[in-house]
Design an enzyme around this catalytic site. Structure first.
Site, mmCIF file in Angstrom:
data_model
loop_
_atom_site.group_PDB
_atom_site.id
_atom_site.type_symbol
_atom_site.label_atom_id
_atom_site.label_comp_id
_atom_site.label_asym_id
_atom_site.label_seq_id
_atom_site.Cartn_x
_atom_site.Cartn_y
_atom_site.Cartn_z
ATOM 1 N N TYR A 33 0.820 -1.217 -0.094
ATOM 2 C CA TYR A 33 0.091 0.024 -0.007
ATOM 3 C C TYR A 33 1.001 1.226 0.010
ATOM 4 O O TYR A 33 2.240 1.223 0.263
ATOM 5 C CB TYR A 33 -1.029 -0.168 0.933
ATOM 6 C CG TYR A 33 -0.287 0.434 2.688
ATOM 7 C CD1 TYR A 33 0.639 -0.462 3.192
ATOM 8 C CD2 TYR A 33 -0.518 1.709 3.136
ATOM 9 C CE1 TYR A 33 1.361 -0.192 4.261
ATOM 10 C CE2 TYR A 33 -0.019 1.939 4.342
ATOM 11 C CZ TYR A 33 1.004 0.974 5.127
ATOM 12 O OH TYR A 33 1.456 1.208 6.295
ATOM 13 N N LYS A 147 6.615 -1.945 2.063
ATOM 14 C CA LYS A 147 5.528 -1.449 2.396
ATOM 15 C C LYS A 147 4.239 -2.249 2.450
ATOM 16 O O LYS A 147 3.285 -2.174 1.666
ATOM 17 C CB LYS A 147 5.096 -0.159 1.678
ATOM 18 C CG LYS A 147 4.029 0.796 2.840
ATOM 19 C CD LYS A 147 4.130 2.306 2.302
ATOM 20 C CE LYS A 147 3.284 2.983 3.043
ATOM 21 N NZ LYS A 147 3.168 3.435 4.525
ATOM 22 N N GLU A 180 11.815 1.999 14.404
ATOM 23 C CA GLU A 180 10.825 3.106 14.076
ATOM 24 C C GLU A 180 9.638 3.083 14.767
ATOM 25 O O GLU A 180 9.596 2.010 15.681
ATOM 26 C CB GLU A 180 10.600 3.054 12.378
ATOM 27 C CG GLU A 180 10.030 1.800 11.817
ATOM 28 C CD GLU A 180 9.985 1.413 10.468
ATOM 29 O OE1 GLU A 180 9.745 2.653 9.793
ATOM 30 O OE2 GLU A 180 9.582 0.539 10.238
ATOM 31 N N LEU A 205 10.825 1.225 7.321
ATOM 32 C CA LEU A 205 10.346 1.548 6.145
ATOM 33 C C LEU A 205 11.043 2.646 5.564
ATOM 34 O O LEU A 205 11.356 3.702 6.423
ATOM 35 C CB LEU A 205 8.983 2.069 6.271
ATOM 36 C CG LEU A 205 8.102 2.285 4.969
ATOM 37 C CD1 LEU A 205 7.663 0.841 4.233
ATOM 38 C CD2 LEU A 205 6.852 3.142 5.186
#
Ligand code: PLP
Length: 287
Positions: A33, A147, A180, A205
């Protein structure tokens, strides 16, 4: 204006839009996505998002559902039909619909869904006071650079943060280094004014906001260090902040109940947020 979704070539009312129960996204999280920010009706950093979508699809060997030019057209059409001024475009590509079997289906065509959502401005309180975060072990797989829609660990992390009254959860690797957030990249500013964020790799990411901000910081001659940082270093930092396409940059003033710096949003966080907003505004006026 009622919401409209694009589903495999058709614009449908968002309320009733649906995909088949044998869509591999539904069954295996076999898809990817993107979330593109929209400001004043314009897409921000669109090509960087489409580049990352291509990368994610390539890594999973899913064929792109359409060419970039067509993608750009449909994105604008979804935006137009939804009358979005400020918000996000969400696009999801799965390997398609096929009888449930783990290995790639021979016949399935990739499935594409695009939706648009209006977003309220970031609450003033987040900017004036900063947000609090918690830390959690990073439980994710070893390809966090893709992702994918497989976000279970992120979902559980964000839920824990919400239950503890925090905005986000920073994930920490077995070495004690921050990877993250569950939907944001992680940054600190050291007491000697260096801006630190983890280098790209399979553990995080490659955030588009991160990438755009790094370029802005380089152009403005900030001192940057792309390196891993330990949670202990974050707790001792002058400032901490997070970045993502939906909030851009938010100052973090509390980690696991401990103040960061003096517990107020710092000058770097404020200046860098403004730098990013100016970058977005330039794209709006150029479009
Ligand atoms: N890290 C994770 C795990 C994310 O899910 C996101 C955004 O969804 C980000 C970082 C920030 O990326 P971007 O700046 O491209 O929105």
């Amino acid at each position: 204006m009622s919401r409209i979704a694009y589903v495999n070539g058709r614009y449908q009312p968002h309320r009733t839009a649906a995909v088949h129960i044998e869509d591999r996204g539904y069954q295996f999280a076999d898809g990817v996505y993107e979330v593109v920010p929209v400001q004043r009706g314009k897409l921000i950093d669109e090509d960087l998002h489409l580049d990352r979508l291509e990368f994610s699809l390539g890594e999973l060997e899913i064929a792109p559902p359409m060419e970039r030019r067509a993608f750009k057209f449909v994105l604008r059409e979804v935006l137009r039909r939804n009358g979005i001024d400020r918000g996000i475009l969400y696009m999801q590509v799965t390997r398609g619909v096929a009888p449930r079997e783990h290995k790639f289906p021979l016949m399935a065509r990739p499935a594409l869904v695009i939706t648009a959502k209006r977003l309220k401005p970031v609450p003033a309180q987040y900017l004036e006071e900063g947000v609090g975060i918690i830390t959690i072990p990073d439980l994710r797989w070893k390809r966090c650079d893709i992702k994918t829609i497989g976000l279970l660990a992120n979902v559980l992390g964000k839920q824990r943060a919400a239950e503890e009254g925090a905005y986000e959860a920073w994930q920490v690797d077995p070495e004690g280094h921050v990877t993250e957030g569950t939907s944001t990249n992680a940054w600190i500013v050291t007491k000697d004014r260096k801006i630190v964020t983890r280098p790209l790799g399979r553990e995080i990411l490659p955030g588009v906001t991160r990438r755009a901000l790094l370029a802005l910081l380089q152009a403005e001659n900030f001192v940057l260090e792309e390196r891993s940082f330990a949670l202990s270093e974050a707790l001792a930092a002058a400032e901490a902040f997070l970045t993502s396409s939906s909030v851009f940059l938010l100052p973090i003033t509390n980690i696991d109940g401990e103040k960061v710096g003096d517990g107020r949003p710092g000058d770097f966080s404020k200046r860098l947020r403004q730098l990013y907003l100016d970058h977005a505004a330039r794209q709006v006026s150029a479009a």
